[in-house]
Scaffold this active site. Sequence first.
Site, PDB file in Angstrom:
ATOM      1  N   ARG A  90      -7.994   7.791  66.135  1.00 28.59           N
ATOM      2  CA  ARG A  90      -7.722   6.388  65.769  1.00 28.59           C
ATOM      3  C   ARG A  90      -7.633   5.490  66.990  1.00 28.59           C
ATOM      4  O   ARG A  90      -7.932   4.330  66.942  1.00 28.59           O
ATOM      5  CB  ARG A  90      -6.377   6.291  65.025  1.00 28.59           C
ATOM      6  CG  ARG A  90      -6.468   6.458  63.522  1.00 28.59           C
ATOM      7  CD  ARG A  90      -5.062   6.515  62.927  1.00 28.59           C
ATOM      8  NE  ARG A  90      -4.520   5.193  62.649  1.00 28.59           N
ATOM      9  CZ  ARG A  90      -3.223   4.931  62.491  1.00 28.59           C
ATOM     10  NH1 ARG A  90      -2.341   5.893  62.593  1.00 28.59           N
ATOM     11  NH2 ARG A  90      -2.809   3.715  62.225  1.00 28.59           N
ATOM     12  N   TYR A  91      -7.094   6.023  68.079  1.00 24.60           N
ATOM     13  CA  TYR A  91      -6.938   5.245  69.306  1.00 24.60           C
ATOM     14  C   TYR A  91      -7.852   5.853  70.363  1.00 24.60           C
ATOM     15  O   TYR A  91      -8.031   7.066  70.409  1.00 24.60           O
ATOM     16  CB  TYR A  91      -5.485   5.314  69.803  1.00 24.60           C
ATOM     17  CG  TYR A  91      -4.471   4.952  68.757  1.00 24.60           C
ATOM     18  CD1 TYR A  91      -4.340   3.636  68.314  1.00 24.60           C
ATOM     19  CD2 TYR A  91      -3.651   5.924  68.200  1.00 24.60           C
ATOM     20  CE1 TYR A  91      -3.404   3.310  67.358  1.00 24.60           C
ATOM     21  CE2 TYR A  91      -2.713   5.598  67.236  1.00 24.60           C
ATOM     22  CZ  TYR A  91      -2.598   4.283  66.819  1.00 24.60           C
ATOM     23  OH  TYR A  91      -1.674   3.972  65.863  1.00 24.60           O
ATOM     24  N   ARG A  94      -6.466   8.854  72.558  1.00 19.25           N
ATOM     25  CA  ARG A  94      -5.586   9.843  71.941  1.00 19.25           C
ATOM     26  C   ARG A  94      -6.248  10.448  70.705  1.00 19.25           C
ATOM     27  O   ARG A  94      -6.903   9.707  69.960  1.00 19.25           O
ATOM     28  CB  ARG A  94      -4.292   9.179  71.447  1.00 19.25           C
ATOM     29  CG  ARG A  94      -3.245   9.001  72.504  1.00 19.25           C
ATOM     30  CD  ARG A  94      -2.271   7.924  72.119  1.00 19.25           C
ATOM     31  NE  ARG A  94      -2.826   6.618  72.387  1.00 19.25           N
ATOM     32  CZ  ARG A  94      -2.270   5.467  72.009  1.00 19.25           C
ATOM     33  NH1 ARG A  94      -1.164   5.469  71.323  1.00 19.25           N
ATOM     34  NH2 ARG A  94      -2.833   4.330  72.318  1.00 19.25           N
ATOM     35  N   CYS A 103       3.772  24.341  56.223  1.00 20.31           N
ATOM     36  CA  CYS A 103       4.998  23.644  56.631  1.00 20.31           C
ATOM     37  C   CYS A 103       6.191  24.511  56.253  1.00 20.31           C
ATOM     38  O   CYS A 103       6.099  25.345  55.353  1.00 20.31           O
ATOM     39  CB  CYS A 103       5.142  22.316  55.894  1.00 20.31           C
ATOM     40  SG  CYS A 103       3.866  21.138  56.299  1.00 20.31           S
ATOM     41  N   CYS A 107       7.934  17.980  52.527  1.00 17.22           N
ATOM     42  CA  CYS A 107       8.747  16.770  52.404  1.00 17.22           C
ATOM     43  C   CYS A 107       8.077  15.875  51.356  1.00 17.22           C
ATOM     44  O   CYS A 107       6.867  15.645  51.433  1.00 17.22           O
ATOM     45  CB  CYS A 107       8.806  16.047  53.738  1.00 17.22           C
ATOM     46  SG  CYS A 107       9.152  17.165  55.116  1.00 17.22           S
ATOM     47  N   CYS A 110       5.877  12.875  52.675  1.00 15.66           N
ATOM     48  CA  CYS A 110       4.933  13.171  53.766  1.00 15.66           C
ATOM     49  C   CYS A 110       3.759  12.183  53.791  1.00 15.66           C
ATOM     50  O   CYS A 110       3.176  11.872  52.751  1.00 15.66           O
ATOM     51  CB  CYS A 110       4.399  14.585  53.591  1.00 15.66           C
ATOM     52  SG  CYS A 110       3.242  15.041  54.882  1.00 15.66           S
ATOM     53  N   ARG A 112       0.918  12.859  54.890  1.00  9.36           N
ATOM     54  CA  ARG A 112      -0.280  13.611  54.473  1.00  9.36           C
ATOM     55  C   ARG A 112      -0.061  14.308  53.134  1.00  9.36           C
ATOM     56  O   ARG A 112      -0.533  15.419  52.901  1.00  9.36           O
ATOM     57  CB  ARG A 112      -0.686  14.615  55.556  1.00  9.36           C
ATOM     58  CG  ARG A 112      -1.040  13.931  56.801  1.00  9.36           C
ATOM     59  CD  ARG A 112      -1.888  14.669  57.808  1.00  9.36           C
ATOM     60  NE  ARG A 112      -1.914  13.792  58.960  1.00  9.36           N
ATOM     61  CZ  ARG A 112      -1.197  13.981  60.073  1.00  9.36           C
ATOM     62  NH1 ARG A 112      -0.473  15.062  60.229  1.00  9.36           N
ATOM     63  NH2 ARG A 112      -1.230  13.091  61.042  1.00  9.36           N
ATOM     64  N   ASP A 271       5.568   5.198  55.393  1.00 14.68           N
ATOM     65  CA  ASP A 271       4.220   4.655  55.144  1.00 14.68           C
ATOM     66  C   ASP A 271       3.995   4.408  53.651  1.00 14.68           C
ATOM     67  O   ASP A 271       4.551   5.121  52.803  1.00 14.68           O
ATOM     68  CB  ASP A 271       3.168   5.659  55.640  1.00 14.68           C
ATOM     69  CG  ASP A 271       3.190   5.803  57.157  1.00 14.68           C
ATOM     70  OD1 ASP A 271       3.416   4.787  57.835  1.00 14.68           O
ATOM     71  OD2 ASP A 271       2.985   6.926  57.654  1.00 14.68           O
ATOM     72  N   ASP A 308       3.792   1.676  61.005  1.00 15.66           N
ATOM     73  CA  ASP A 308       2.411   2.081  61.280  1.00 15.66           C
ATOM     74  C   ASP A 308       1.547   1.298  60.294  1.00 15.66           C
ATOM     75  O   ASP A 308       1.598   1.538  59.086  1.00 15.66           O
ATOM     76  CB  ASP A 308       2.271   3.594  61.071  1.00 15.66           C
ATOM     77  CG  ASP A 308       1.192   4.179  61.946  1.00 15.66           C
ATOM     78  OD1 ASP A 308       0.368   3.403  62.465  1.00 15.66           O
ATOM     79  OD2 ASP A 308       1.170   5.416  62.109  1.00 15.66           O
ATOM     80  N   LYS A 315       1.008   1.301  65.679  1.00 15.79           N
ATOM     81  CA  LYS A 315       2.459   1.234  65.455  1.00 15.79           C
ATOM     82  C   LYS A 315       2.985  -0.073  66.026  1.00 15.79           C
ATOM     83  O   LYS A 315       2.847  -0.339  67.215  1.00 15.79           O
ATOM     84  CB  LYS A 315       3.147   2.413  66.127  1.00 15.79           C
ATOM     85  CG  LYS A 315       2.797   3.726  65.477  1.00 15.79           C
ATOM     86  CD  LYS A 315       3.517   4.869  66.131  1.00 15.79           C
ATOM     87  CE  LYS A 315       3.000   6.193  65.582  1.00 15.79           C
ATOM     88  NZ  LYS A 315       1.587   6.447  65.910  1.00 15.79           N
TER      89      LYS A 315
HETATM   90  S1  SF4 Z   1       6.433  15.621  57.017  1.00 13.14           S
HETATM   91 FE1  SF4 Z   1       4.614  16.530  56.040  1.00 13.14          FE
HETATM   92  S2  SF4 Z   1       3.600  17.694  57.650  1.00 13.14           S
HETATM   93 FE2  SF4 Z   1       5.718  17.295  58.343  1.00 13.14          FE
HETATM   94  S3  SF4 Z   1       6.898  19.094  57.686  1.00 13.14           S
HETATM   95 FE3  SF4 Z   1       7.083  17.543  56.081  1.00 13.14          FE
HETATM   96  S4  SF4 Z   1       5.440  18.046  54.629  1.00 13.14           S
HETATM   97 FE4  SF4 Z   1       4.960  19.087  56.531  1.00 13.14          FE
END
Ligand code: SF4
Length: 354
Positions: A90-91, A94, A103, A107, A110, A112, A271, A308, A315
Site C-alpha cells: 500500500r505504501y 513498506r 491465530c 477476534c 478483525c 481481515r 476499521d 486507517d 493512518k
Molecule cells: S486481530 Fe485478526 S489476525 Fe490478529 S489475532 Fe485477531 S483474528 Fe487473528
Amino acid sequence: MKNWQQILQSSVTTTEQLSKFVQINTQQVEQVIQHYPMKINPYFLKLAIKKGPSLLRQVLPDIRELYDDVCQADPLGEEKNSPVPNLIHRYRDRVLLMVSQECAIYCRFCTRKRRVGRNGFKITRESIEKGIDYIKRHREVRDVLISGGDPLLLSDEQLDWILAAVRDIRHVEIVRIGSRVPGALPQRVTPHLAKVLRKYHPLYLNIHFNHPDEITKESSQACQLLADAGIPLGSQTVLLRGINDNAEVLAALMKKLLAIRVRPYYLFQADPVKGISHLRTSIEVGIHLIEKLRANLSGMAVPDYVVDVPGNGGKIPLLPQYLVELNEKEAVLRSYQGEIYSYPQKPDLHPSAH
Ligand code: SF4
C-alpha cells in the site's frame, strides 16, 4: 503441563464445545460461525470466563455480525493492493507479508475478518516464497511487516527460515512482526523462540492488547522473554465499544503495558469492516478518551489515536484541539486542564535556509 501446540489444539471451535463453558444462544452462534469462524484457545477462554464480558466479547460470535450493512468486507483495499498472493503493497517503501493463516483466537473485530479462519485463506511455502521474491525485486521496499493471521503460530523452524530470507535482502532495513500471541497464547513465547528472533535485529514486535485483564503472569513473562532478547515491543490496541471505550480501562491498560516493558504505540479506531459495526465507537469517543489519557498519564503511556482511512489515505493521527489560534505574535494554546495560555511567537523565526 501442556505445550502451546497442545493448548491450541484444544481450542473451542464449535457451538457444542462452547456451550459447555458459556451460556449462549446455540442457534445464533451456529448461524454466525457458518460465516465467520470461531476459535478460542483454552488459556484465553479460561481467562475470559474468569474476568468477564470485556474479554469474552472479543471472541464470542454475535448475531449482529451478520446484519451489518454499513461496512465493507475490505475497506482498506488490501486485495486490490496485492500484487502477489498474501502480500500487500500500500505504501511505497513498506509491504505486509502474510505468512500464517492461523491465530491463537479469532477476534470478532478483525480487519481481515473476510479471510481469517476461512477456507479461501491459504498460505503455503510457495506463496511465501513468491512474496519474498517480490520484495527482492522491489528495491524501494525497506520495511517489511510480517503478519497473517499470526506469524508466531508458525514453528520456530519456519519463522527462522522466513526471517533469514527477508533479512538476506539487502535493501530491507526494518523487519516487524505483528502478533496477538503474547497476550492471547503466551505459552507460545518460549526461550527457543526468543533465541530465533534475536538473530534478526533490527526486529520490532507489534503486539496487540485491548484490555488490562489480558495482562497476566503468563503474558508478562512472555513479554519479558521478548524484551530480554532485545526486541522492542509496541502495543496496538483497538478501540472497541463495550470493551475498552472507557478512560479508566484504557489508562489501566497503558500503565500495565509500560510495567511489562511494552510501549503503547497505537490506539486504532476500529476499521469499518463488515460484521463489526456493533463493536465500533464514534471518532468523538476516541478523541475524548485520548484527551483523558493525555490529562492523566505521562506522554510515554499515551498511544497515538489513529484512523486507517479507506481509499489509501493511510493512518491519520487524531488529536484533541489544543491550538486555539496562531498568528505572528502568539500561539493561543489550551492546556489539558482546559486553561488558555499565550505562547509568544517570534515573527522572524522562519525556517533556516539549507
Ligand atoms: S486481530 Fe485478526 S489476525 Fe490478529 S489475532 Fe485477531 S483474528 Fe487473528
